[in-house]
Scaffold this motif. Structure first.
Motif, PDB file in Angstrom:
ATOM      1  N   ILE A   1       1.008  -1.376   0.040  1.00 24.39           N
ATOM      2  CA  ILE A   1       0.095   0.072   0.019  1.00 24.39           C
ATOM      3  C   ILE A   1       0.916   1.278  -0.057  1.00 24.39           C
ATOM      4  O   ILE A   1       0.644   2.229  -0.741  1.00 24.39           O
ATOM      5  CB  ILE A   1      -0.997   0.152   1.252  1.00 24.39           C
ATOM      6  CG1 ILE A   1      -1.892  -1.218   1.002  1.00 24.39           C
ATOM      7  CG2 ILE A   1      -1.812   1.266   1.286  1.00 24.39           C
ATOM      8  CD1 ILE A   1      -2.882  -1.154  -0.105  1.00 24.39           C
ATOM      9  N   TYR A   2       1.962   1.201   0.904  1.00 27.59           N
ATOM     10  CA  TYR A   2       2.715   2.497   0.770  1.00 27.59           C
ATOM     11  C   TYR A   2       3.466   2.695  -0.483  1.00 27.59           C
ATOM     12  O   TYR A   2       3.948   3.866  -0.751  1.00 27.59           O
ATOM     13  CB  TYR A   2       3.920   2.253   1.832  1.00 27.59           C
ATOM     14  CG  TYR A   2       4.581   3.309   2.426  1.00 27.59           C
ATOM     15  CD1 TYR A   2       4.186   4.518   3.143  1.00 27.59           C
ATOM     16  CD2 TYR A   2       5.841   3.646   1.777  1.00 27.59           C
ATOM     17  CE1 TYR A   2       4.969   5.538   3.377  1.00 27.59           C
ATOM     18  CE2 TYR A   2       6.630   4.778   2.085  1.00 27.59           C
ATOM     19  CZ  TYR A   2       6.051   5.828   2.806  1.00 27.59           C
ATOM     20  OH  TYR A   2       6.762   6.980   3.101  1.00 27.59           O
TER      21      TYR A   2
ATOM     22  N   ALA B   1      -2.775   7.280   0.766  1.00 27.42           N
ATOM     23  CA  ALA B   1      -3.579   6.353   0.801  1.00 27.42           C
ATOM     24  C   ALA B   1      -3.425   5.534   2.179  1.00 27.42           C
ATOM     25  O   ALA B   1      -4.125   4.742   2.779  1.00 27.42           O
ATOM     26  CB  ALA B   1      -3.553   5.364  -0.221  1.00 27.42           C
ATOM     27  N   TYR B   2      -1.863   5.199   2.294  1.00 28.31           N
ATOM     28  CA  TYR B   2      -1.538   4.455   3.490  1.00 28.31           C
ATOM     29  C   TYR B   2      -1.918   5.175   4.797  1.00 28.31           C
ATOM     30  O   TYR B   2      -2.353   4.603   5.729  1.00 28.31           O
ATOM     31  CB  TYR B   2      -0.061   4.175   3.447  1.00 28.31           C
ATOM     32  CG  TYR B   2       0.453   3.401   4.422  1.00 28.31           C
ATOM     33  CD1 TYR B   2       0.229   1.787   4.721  1.00 28.31           C
ATOM     34  CD2 TYR B   2       1.152   3.845   5.584  1.00 28.31           C
ATOM     35  CE1 TYR B   2       0.886   0.979   5.578  1.00 28.31           C
ATOM     36  CE2 TYR B   2       1.590   3.164   6.795  1.00 28.31           C
ATOM     37  CZ  TYR B   2       1.388   1.730   6.593  1.00 28.31           C
ATOM     38  OH  TYR B   2       1.801   0.990   7.692  1.00 28.31           O
ATOM     39  N   ASN B   3      -1.588   6.471   4.824  1.00 27.49           N
ATOM     40  CA  ASN B   3      -1.872   6.952   6.041  1.00 27.49           C
ATOM     41  C   ASN B   3      -3.262   7.183   6.454  1.00 27.49           C
ATOM     42  O   ASN B   3      -3.880   7.108   7.435  1.00 27.49           O
ATOM     43  CB  ASN B   3      -1.130   8.383   5.918  1.00 27.49           C
ATOM     44  CG  ASN B   3       0.092   8.636   6.036  1.00 27.49           C
ATOM     45  OD1 ASN B   3       0.826   7.852   6.835  1.00 27.49           O
ATOM     46  ND2 ASN B   3       0.608   9.588   5.328  1.00 27.49           N
TER      47      ASN B   3
ATOM     48  N   ARG C   1      -4.346   3.532   7.674  1.00 31.30           N
ATOM     49  CA  ARG C   1      -3.483   3.532   9.073  1.00 31.30           C
ATOM     50  C   ARG C   1      -4.511   4.496  10.014  1.00 31.30           C
ATOM     51  O   ARG C   1      -4.386   3.952  11.371  1.00 31.30           O
ATOM     52  CB  ARG C   1      -2.123   4.204   9.047  1.00 31.30           C
ATOM     53  CG  ARG C   1      -1.386   3.671  10.223  1.00 31.30           C
ATOM     54  CD  ARG C   1      -0.067   4.126   9.932  1.00 31.30           C
ATOM     55  NE  ARG C   1       1.000   3.903  11.117  1.00 31.30           N
ATOM     56  CZ  ARG C   1       1.111   4.869  11.866  1.00 31.30           C
ATOM     57  NH1 ARG C   1       0.628   6.052  11.820  1.00 31.30           N
ATOM     58  NH2 ARG C   1       1.652   4.549  13.299  1.00 31.30           N
ATOM     59  N   SER C   2      -5.256   5.178   9.595  1.00 30.62           N
ATOM     60  CA  SER C   2      -6.004   6.312  10.697  1.00 30.62           C
ATOM     61  C   SER C   2      -7.423   5.118  11.039  1.00 30.62           C
ATOM     62  O   SER C   2      -7.852   5.663  11.978  1.00 30.62           O
ATOM     63  CB  SER C   2      -6.618   7.226   9.934  1.00 30.62           C
ATOM     64  OG  SER C   2      -7.527   6.982   8.884  1.00 30.62           O
ATOM     65  N   SER C   3      -7.722   4.071  10.430  1.00 32.61           N
ATOM     66  CA  SER C   3      -8.693   3.418  10.716  1.00 32.61           C
ATOM     67  C   SER C   3      -8.147   2.007  11.363  1.00 32.61           C
ATOM     68  O   SER C   3      -8.895   1.361  12.122  1.00 32.61           O
ATOM     69  CB  SER C   3      -9.291   2.816   9.434  1.00 32.61           C
ATOM     70  OG  SER C   3     -10.008   4.010   8.862  1.00 32.61           O
TER      71      SER C   3
ATOM     72  N   ASN D   1       4.255   2.165  11.546  1.00 29.37           N
ATOM     73  CA  ASN D   1       4.470   3.602  11.380  1.00 29.37           C
ATOM     74  C   ASN D   1       5.286   3.683   9.810  1.00 29.37           C
ATOM     75  O   ASN D   1       6.222   2.729   9.665  1.00 29.37           O
ATOM     76  CB  ASN D   1       5.403   3.977  12.359  1.00 29.37           C
ATOM     77  CG  ASN D   1       5.534   5.794  12.201  1.00 29.37           C
ATOM     78  OD1 ASN D   1       6.152   6.086  11.412  1.00 29.37           O
ATOM     79  ND2 ASN D   1       4.807   6.238  13.360  1.00 29.37           N
ATOM     80  N   PRO D   2       4.902   4.846   9.071  1.00 24.00           N
ATOM     81  CA  PRO D   2       5.789   5.020   7.858  1.00 24.00           C
ATOM     82  C   PRO D   2       7.343   4.876   7.914  1.00 24.00           C
ATOM     83  O   PRO D   2       7.986   4.569   7.145  1.00 24.00           O
ATOM     84  CB  PRO D   2       5.038   6.314   7.224  1.00 24.00           C
ATOM     85  CG  PRO D   2       3.819   6.427   7.995  1.00 24.00           C
ATOM     86  CD  PRO D   2       3.764   5.919   9.194  1.00 24.00           C
TER      87      PRO D   2
END
Length: 606
Positions: free
Chosen positions: A44-45, A51-53, A56-58, A63-64
């Motif tokens: 995804i990153y 989009a990854y962030n 990641r909020s859900s 961590n990136p």
């Protein structure tokens, strides 16, 4: 809802979901991620950090910075990737029969500072301390070697080089080295595939092929080691059918061995006839095929032009129309080209095309959300991402780069940082003489004002409680520019900070006199070490820290050295990046008409 649940159950294992649920219930520092989650996160990153962030909020994902750390752990410097070949050597023997595919991709002609490897990147680089071209020549292409299994579905790059229009003599030597390296790892190369560029044909002539003879006398194989089987040169089918179409479309007429004419005009007449009646004779010929020069790189147009369906249409018209009465030679030519193309596109071991490498180039361009080619630094970062895992796919294409059933060659693991002193190697550069030479040159007031302005940026808030120097000791003429920029929140630099920056700049300018010093390995770290050694023992610099030598732990670095290194590192990061832009502007060509009119064309077609 049921459909969503089925998709999740199909694509994610129970262990994956259990691990994700567990991580959502614990603190971030207590989370542990399985390899499956790591592969999902890196994929995804790769496509989109934004989009990854959002994802990641859900849900709980690494961590990136952890992903970037894992990617930086991959050893993917220019040259042959021996780590990749070492992993391939572990495959079963029947999977080690390969086709070597090579091609070049255009890259942006830019110079950038690589702060991880502490060197400038963007120049010609063959890796392994090999110097073939002038190291000051900016790279315009990246040459990639890729292995494709003849009996399995895996495909992996084994080397790349930043070049500037590579010569056939150099390329032939790289092919020899690649075959020798593969033999050392037990990898057996059966054939080599590339397009029909002039440099490529010249390369294989140097290797021992004889391609200028009549068909029955052509020698399409060569040998590197007499104790090993011969290796065959296999031209890429897609590129060669474009060459055949381009040649016929450009010259208009060929003469075959029977002195009969092969004419492009018959294909043109076929298009006009079909356009007139509004129906087609079971072929794909359209205006795009006739006006092929608008899209000369599209393989589809060339394949559909020289196809059996076109030959069948011409054969029918030759029997029914006087205008097509003498097109037998053209029909034979089209059928021969079509049959040769079909033969090379068959799923047979020896018939490997450049599709995998072309899709590899597509991955590189897609990594940055546009079709423009990346620069050298962007290419290296994307290259590491692809080596790390194999879940990346193209939205279109007739093959995939990596098999979905294959795992990554490399484990996803952390890279542990090293201290600067670990890189303190013996250098052939006489830094002391360089600085003395530079100190003989008077720094004008403008330079001093700029350095003082930057010194305020290098001043870290963590040192704000320490009063290492009196600001009033600095001459007013030096911070005149700083006063001009003052809007209320601009800090004044400390005297010792300014002197450290000034000392670093004097050494940096001395290195600019002899540009070859820019290519010394870890040049930034060596500058830091010299500044540290020159100022750490000074009794006038950071006097408040002189007692730290006695109070510091034996295995920890004294506070004074930490401050000097922090200032030098921060300033060099600014200075080296700025200088890379200066070098890029000196080598870049004026913008082409295509670049100037890109936005105009886009707005016109909206």
């Amino acid at each position: 809802m049921l459909e969503t649940t089925n998709v999740i159950e199909k694509n994610f294992t129970t262990l994956f979901l259990e691990n994700m649920i567990h991580n959502n219930k614990v603190e971030p520092t207590a989370r542990h991620y399985s390899d499956e989650i790591k592969k999902f996160a890196t994929t995804i990153y790769f496509y989109s950090p934004k989009a990854y962030n959002y994802i990641r909020s859900s849900i709980s994902l690494p961590n990136p910075s952890a992903i970037r750390n894992c990617i930086s752990n991959i050893n993917a410097n220019t040259g042959f990737l021996k780590d990749v070949m070492g992993e391939i050597s572990k495959f079963p023997d029947e999977d080690k029969y390969c086709c070597l595919i090579l091609d070049s991709m255009s890259i942006k002609k830019e110079i950038h500072w690589d702060r991880f490897n502490h060197k400038y990147i963007g120049y010609c680089d063959y890796g392994n301390n090999v110097t073939v071209e002038d190291c000051e020549s900016a790279a315009t292409e990246v040459l990639i070697f890729l292995l494709s299994s003849l009996k399995n579905k895996w495909k992996w790059p084994i080397g790349y080089w930043f070049v500037d229009k590579i010569k056939s003599t150099v390329q032939s030597q790289l092919i020899r080295m690649a075959i020798t390296e593969c033999n050392g790892f037990g990898i057996k190369i059966v054939n080599v595939t590339c397009d029909g560029a002039y440099a490529n044909t010249s390369t294989f002539k140097l290797l021992g092929c004889d391609l200028d003879q009549p068909y029955d006398s052509i020698k399409s194989h060569f040998n590197i080691d007499l104790s090993k089987p011969v290796i065959y040169y296999t031209p890429d089918a897609c590129h060669n059918i474009k060459l055949a179409r381009n040649a016929l479309g450009t010259f208009g007429t060929f003469i075959n061995g029977d002195d009969n004419l092969i004419e492009w005009s018959f294909i043109d007449k076929l298009f006009k006839l079909q356009n007139k009646i509004g129906c087609k004779l079971a072929n794909k010929i359209s205006a795009a095929h006739i006006n092929w020069k608008v899209n000369p790189m599209k393989v589809k147009l060339a394949v559909q032009t020289l196809s059996s369906s076109v030959a069948d249409s011409l054969l029918y018209l030759s029997q029914t129309s006087i205008e097509f009465a003498k097109c037998e030679a053209t029909i034979k030519f089209v059928r021969v080209i079509d049959e040769i193309f079909d033969f090379f596109k068959l799923k047979k071991p020896i018939c490997k095309s450049q599709d995998a490498l072309e899709l590899f180039f597509g991955f590189m361009r897609g990594k940055f959300g546009h079709n423009n080619n990346p620069n050298c630094l962007q290419f290296k970062h994307a290259f590491k991402s692809i080596l790390l895992h194999n879940s990346i796919r193209m939205s279109s294409g007739n093959c995939t780069l990596l098999s979905p059933n294959e795992d990554s060659l490399f484990a996803i693991k952390w890279k542990y940082k090293k201290h600067e002193q670990d890189n303190d190697e013996n250098s052939e550069v006489d830094y002391c003489s360089l600085v003395e030479q530079n100190n003989n040159t008077f720094l004008n007031s403008i330079t001093e004002n700029i350095l003082y302005y930057i010194s305020a940026i290098t001043y870290s808030p963590e040192h704000e409680d320490h009063s290492y120097s009196n600001k009033n000791d600095i001459m007013k003429s030096i911070y005149k520019f700083n006063s001009t920029k003052q809007r209320g929140g601009l800090k004044l630099a400390l005297n010792n900070v300014f002197k450290t920056v000034q000392h670093t700049e004097s050494l940096f300018k001395s290195l600019m006199i002899e540009k070859k010093q820019l290519f010394v390995k870890n040049i930034s770290l060596k500058i830091m070490v010299y500044v540290q050694n020159a100022l750490a023992t000074s009794t006038t610099m950071f006097q408040e820290c002189d007692n730290c030598w006695d109070t510091s732990d034996l295995f920890s670095r004294p506070h004074k050295i930490k401050i000097i290194n922090h200032i030098t590192r921060t300033y060099l990061n600014i200075r080296l990046h700025a200088y890379s832009k200066i070098m890029t502007s000196s080598i870049i060509k004026p913008a082409s008409k295509r670049q100037k009119l890109t936005k105009t064309v886009l707005f016109y077609n909206m």
